[in-house]
Design a protein around this motif. Structure first.
Motif, PDB file in Angstrom:
ATOM      1  N   VAL A  78       0.834  -1.206   0.000  1.00 60.21           N
ATOM      2  CA  VAL A  78       0.000   0.000   0.000  1.00 60.21           C
ATOM      3  C   VAL A  78       0.871   1.258   0.000  1.00 60.21           C
ATOM      4  CG1 VAL A  78      -1.954  -1.053   1.215  1.00 60.21           C
ATOM      5  CG2 VAL A  78      -0.112  -0.044   2.549  1.00 60.21           C
ATOM      6  N   THR A  79       0.266   2.354  -0.488  1.00 63.72           N
ATOM      7  CA  THR A  79       0.892   3.674  -0.360  1.00 63.72           C
ATOM      8  C   THR A  79       0.177   4.383   0.785  1.00 63.72           C
ATOM      9  OG1 THR A  79       1.534   3.838  -2.658  1.00 63.72           O
ATOM     10  CG2 THR A  79       1.187   5.902  -1.512  1.00 63.72           C
ATOM     11  N   VAL A  80       0.951   4.846   1.753  1.00 61.72           N
ATOM     12  CA  VAL A  80       0.363   5.415   2.971  1.00 61.72           C
ATOM     13  C   VAL A  80       0.575   6.923   3.000  1.00 61.72           C
ATOM     14  CG1 VAL A  80       0.425   5.342   5.496  1.00 61.72           C
ATOM     15  CG2 VAL A  80       0.809   3.273   4.210  1.00 61.72           C
ATOM     16  N   GLY A  81      -0.417   7.626   3.537  1.00 58.59           N
ATOM     17  CA  GLY A  81      -0.299   9.074   3.688  1.00 58.59           C
ATOM     18  C   GLY A  81       0.158   9.432   5.087  1.00 58.59           C
ATOM     19  N   ILE A  82       0.994  10.457   5.194  1.00 57.53           N
ATOM     20  CA  ILE A  82       1.443  10.939   6.509  1.00 57.53           C
ATOM     21  C   ILE A  82       0.832  12.315   6.738  1.00 57.53           C
ATOM     22  CG2 ILE A  82       3.419  11.708   7.862  1.00 57.53           C
ATOM     23  CD1 ILE A  82       5.125   9.798   6.374  1.00 57.53           C
ATOM     24  N   ALA A  83       0.210  12.481   7.899  1.00 52.13           N
ATOM     25  CA  ALA A  83      -0.291  13.804   8.297  1.00 52.13           C
ATOM     26  C   ALA A  83      -0.130  13.896   9.810  1.00 52.13           C
ATOM     27  CB  ALA A  83      -1.737  13.970   7.874  1.00 52.13           C
ATOM     28  N   GLY A  84      -0.898  14.743  10.434  1.00 54.23           N
ATOM     29  CA  GLY A  84      -0.818  14.830  11.895  1.00 54.23           C
ATOM     30  C   GLY A  84      -0.260  16.155  12.349  1.00 54.23           C
ATOM     31  N   GLN A  85      -0.520  16.463  13.626  1.00 49.71           N
ATOM     32  CA  GLN A  85      -0.167  17.782  14.149  1.00 49.71           C
ATOM     33  C   GLN A  85       1.339  17.980  14.277  1.00 49.71           C
ATOM     34  OE1 GLN A  85      -2.394  17.540  17.770  1.00 49.71           O
ATOM     35  NE2 GLN A  85      -0.796  16.487  18.891  1.00 49.71           N
ATOM     36  N   HIS A  86       2.130  16.894  14.113  1.00 50.41           N
ATOM     37  CA  HIS A  86       3.583  17.020  14.272  1.00 50.41           C
ATOM     38  C   HIS A  86       4.261  17.508  12.992  1.00 50.41           C
ATOM     39  CE1 HIS A  86       4.324  13.340  11.894  1.00 50.41           C
ATOM     40  NE2 HIS A  86       3.168  12.963  12.382  1.00 50.41           N
ATOM     41  N   ILE A  87       3.514  17.627  11.885  1.00 50.72           N
ATOM     42  CA  ILE A  87       4.110  18.060  10.611  1.00 50.72           C
ATOM     43  C   ILE A  87       4.270  19.583  10.606  1.00 50.72           C
ATOM     44  CG2 ILE A  87       3.761  18.178   8.105  1.00 50.72           C
ATOM     45  CD1 ILE A  87       4.144  15.322   8.823  1.00 50.72           C
ATOM     46  N   ARG A  88       5.446  20.058  10.244  1.00 51.32           N
ATOM     47  CA  ARG A  88       5.630  21.499  10.060  1.00 51.32           C
ATOM     48  C   ARG A  88       6.527  21.717   8.845  1.00 51.32           C
ATOM     49  NH1 ARG A  88      10.375  23.863  12.213  1.00 51.32           N
ATOM     50  NH2 ARG A  88      11.800  22.327  13.109  1.00 51.32           N
ATOM     51  N   SER A  89       6.550  22.937   8.348  1.00 53.53           N
ATOM     52  CA  SER A  89       7.397  23.191   7.175  1.00 53.53           C
ATOM     53  C   SER A  89       8.191  24.470   7.374  1.00 53.53           C
ATOM     54  CB  SER A  89       6.542  23.289   5.915  1.00 53.53           C
ATOM     55  OG  SER A  89       5.713  24.415   5.987  1.00 53.53           O
ATOM     56  N   LEU A  90       9.309  24.557   6.640  1.00 50.57           N
ATOM     57  CA  LEU A  90      10.137  25.768   6.736  1.00 50.57           C
ATOM     58  C   LEU A  90      10.794  26.048   5.391  1.00 50.57           C
ATOM     59  CD1 LEU A  90      13.525  24.769   7.504  1.00 50.57           C
ATOM     60  CD2 LEU A  90      11.995  23.546   9.014  1.00 50.57           C
ATOM     61  N   GLN A  91      11.212  27.294   5.217  1.00 50.27           N
ATOM     62  CA  GLN A  91      11.904  27.692   3.986  1.00 50.27           C
ATOM     63  C   GLN A  91      13.408  27.710   4.267  1.00 50.27           C
ATOM     64  OE1 GLN A  91      10.268  28.136   1.131  1.00 50.27           O
ATOM     65  NE2 GLN A  91       8.297  27.861   2.124  1.00 50.27           N
ATOM     66  N   HIS A  92      14.188  27.274   3.290  1.00 48.43           N
ATOM     67  CA  HIS A  92      15.632  27.223   3.498  1.00 48.43           C
ATOM     68  C   HIS A  92      16.349  27.463   2.160  1.00 48.43           C
ATOM     69  CE1 HIS A  92      19.521  25.911   4.995  1.00 48.43           C
ATOM     70  NE2 HIS A  92      19.603  25.039   4.016  1.00 48.43           N
ATOM     71  N   SER A  93      17.455  28.208   2.190  1.00 43.36           N
ATOM     72  CA  SER A  93      18.267  28.409   0.981  1.00 43.36           C
ATOM     73  C   SER A  93      19.618  27.735   1.172  1.00 43.36           C
ATOM     74  CB  SER A  93      18.508  29.894   0.736  1.00 43.36           C
ATOM     75  OG  SER A  93      17.284  30.499   0.458  1.00 43.36           O
ATOM     76  N   ASP A  94      20.128  27.146   0.107  1.00 38.02           N
ATOM     77  CA  ASP A  94      21.429  26.482   0.194  1.00 38.02           C
ATOM     78  C   ASP A  94      22.127  26.577  -1.162  1.00 38.02           C
ATOM     79  OD1 ASP A  94      23.496  25.015   1.373  1.00 38.02           O
ATOM     80  OD2 ASP A  94      22.045  23.805   2.508  1.00 38.02           O
ATOM     81  N   TYR A  95      23.442  26.333  -1.160  1.00 39.86           N
ATOM     82  CA  TYR A  95      24.167  26.381  -2.442  1.00 39.86           C
ATOM     83  C   TYR A  95      25.317  25.382  -2.442  1.00 39.86           C
ATOM     84  CZ  TYR A  95      28.040  28.827  -0.191  1.00 39.86           C
ATOM     85  OH  TYR A  95      29.101  29.142   0.608  1.00 39.86           O
ATOM     86  N   ILE A  96      25.775  25.039  -3.636  1.00 38.87           N
ATOM     87  CA  ILE A  96      27.015  24.259  -3.761  1.00 38.87           C
ATOM     88  C   ILE A  96      27.929  24.988  -4.741  1.00 38.87           C
ATOM     89  CG2 ILE A  96      26.102  21.958  -3.204  1.00 38.87           C
ATOM     90  CD1 ILE A  96      26.016  21.418  -6.291  1.00 38.87           C
TER      91      ILE A  96
END
Length: 451
Positions: A78-96
């Motif tokens: 099966v393919t399972v979905g992840i959700a829940g109150q513990h999910i958060r997101s952030l913006q980040h910049s990086d380079y090589i």
């Protein structure tokens, strides 16, 4: 993408209110045909997080058995979905900084850049789930959507990083494994819902998808076809039911029925003399509740949920001209079926609003139940699973091609050319795995070892 008609995929949506197992495949017109749906009451999940493993396993098995008997298909993975109150997101910049600016930028450079983001230090117990590139910069030249094939020494990118609690995710994996199923893929639920109900035009124009579930409300914001912001708000339809139960002094079952049958998010709709009578418990007098009071209770809680979501939309910065959400808001999930919710959302956010039904990608003969917003996440998970199977097949085909190429005779070749023969086809032919696929593989390994 070529679509094979005989491929069958299963999506498992582990929600707070219900667990849904959906079996689907592509028909000859490239639309998704639902072969069977099984659902069971979700007993061991609270606000999208597993808090009772034994009960969750029983609920998963019940839903899977029902889906098997309806579809006649034996479900293995099966393919399972992840959700829940513990999910958060952030913006980040990086380079090589690339060692050879005169070489063309390829998949390896992008992989290297994404892997660097994975080294970010998170809070204890958190893990990065998705690293989603937004735009790239090559030697200071901004707003590049696809840098592959360009030249440059410094490759930069802005990333949308989705983070979640390791233990919560592992518990879901453990439940799936213990139910006798294999985990073929893991997807973030707001992304699955978005795939099911949003059109490409909406994602380009800018849209906020609000998925109101039982325990949580998920938000996904798209602009220029790219996901820009995700958030999970720890309120959903269940808190509305809870408020009705407390406010009217009735049992939960009655409160849920009242909400579905007579509930409205707009109190002005109901007249003062509209009354509903609820049978009393064990010979007690029936209770009389005015619909105006009922909708006042619902209105107060729904306003709170939508304002929390709107706060997240403001955090994204939708007021700046570049980030304007032209397609407005799309409401989906079981909670979106509440009467007059669309009007209330328009009133609070000042944005065009529609209810999202997952029927755009479904075959024309699908029954009305599967095209309900309640099943948006499950439909999205099956679609993701079908795409994943397609990728796996493509990878397998390419590996066969590689092996054939590698077996060509090279008697006269020097050691250096043998190395080249072996390595070059791999870079060109093998499709790049995205970060989530790599993470899923690591996660499966972890589950296999952690007995």
């Amino acid at each position: 993408m070529e679509r094979e008609v005989n491929e069958i995929a299963v999506g498992l949506d582990i929600g707070t209110t219900k667990i849904v197992a959906m079996v689907g495949k592509y028909n000859e017109y490239g639309k998704m045909e639902v072969l069977g749906v099984g659902k069971s009451k979700s007993l061991g999940v609270h606000r999208g997080v597993v808090n009772n493993i034994t009960q969750t396993i029983q609920s998963i098995q019940q839903a899977v058995q029902e889906a098997e008997s309806v579809s006649g298909v034996k479900i293995k993975d099966v393919t399972v979905g992840i959700a829940g109150q513990h999910i958060r997101s952030l913006q980040h910049s990086d380079y090589i900084t690339r060692s050879n600016p005169d070489a063309v930028i390829d998949d390896d450079d992008i992989d290297k850049l994404c892997n660097q983001v994975h080294k970010l230090v998170m809070l204890p117990g958190e893990e990065i789930l998705h690293v989603l590139p937004q735009e790239y910069k090559v030697d200071g030249q901004a707003e590049i959507k696809e840098p592959i094939g360009m030249y440059g020494g410094r490759l930069e990118a802005n990333f949308h990083v989705v983070v979640g609690q390791v233990t919560s995710i592992r518990n879901i994996g453990r439940c799936v494994k213990s139910s006798g199923l294999e985990l073929s893929d893991v997807t973030l639920e707001p992304l699955a819902s978005a795939n099911a109900v949003l059109s490409q035009e909406e994602k380009e124009a800018g849209v906020a998808l609000i998925d109101i579930g039982g325990g949580t409300t998920d938000l996904a914001i798209f602009k220029d076809g790219i996901i820009r912001h995700t958030a999970v708000i720890p309120f959903g339809g269940n808190v509305i039911t809870e408020d009705i139960k407390e406010g009217c002094s009735i049992i939960e079952k009655q409160a849920e029925l009242l909400k579905i049958k007579f509930g409205s998010a707009w109190p002005g709709e109901n007249k003062d003399n509209e009354i509903v009578s609820i049978p009393g418990l064990r010979g007690r007098e029936p209770k009389e509740i005015t619909l105006k009071n009922l909708s006042k209770i619902i209105h107060a809680r729904v306003v709170e949920i939508i304002e929390q979501v709107f706060l997240e939309i403001k955090n994204y910065g939708h007021e700046s001209p570049k980030k304007k959400l032209i397609a407005g808001v799309v409401l989906t999930g079981g909670g979106s079926q509440l009467k007059h919710l669309k009007q209330l959302a328009e009133y609070i956010t000042g944005m065009d609003t529609r209810i999202g039904y997952p029927n755009e990608h479904l075959a024309g003969n699908s029954d009305s139940e599967t095209t309900s917003p309640m099943y948006a996440t499950a439909v999205g998970l099956v679609m993701d699973s079908l795409v994943y199977i397609q990728k796996q097949k493509k990878t397998a085909k390419n590996e066969v091609v590689e092996n054939v190429q590698i077996k060509e005779p090279v008697e006269t070749a020097t050691e250096e050319t043998i190395v080249e023969e072996n390595t070059t086809p791999r870079v060109d032919l093998k499709p790049r795995k995205n970060i989530l696929e790599k993470w899923t593989e690591k996660f499966k390994e972890f589950l296999d070892n952690a007995e």
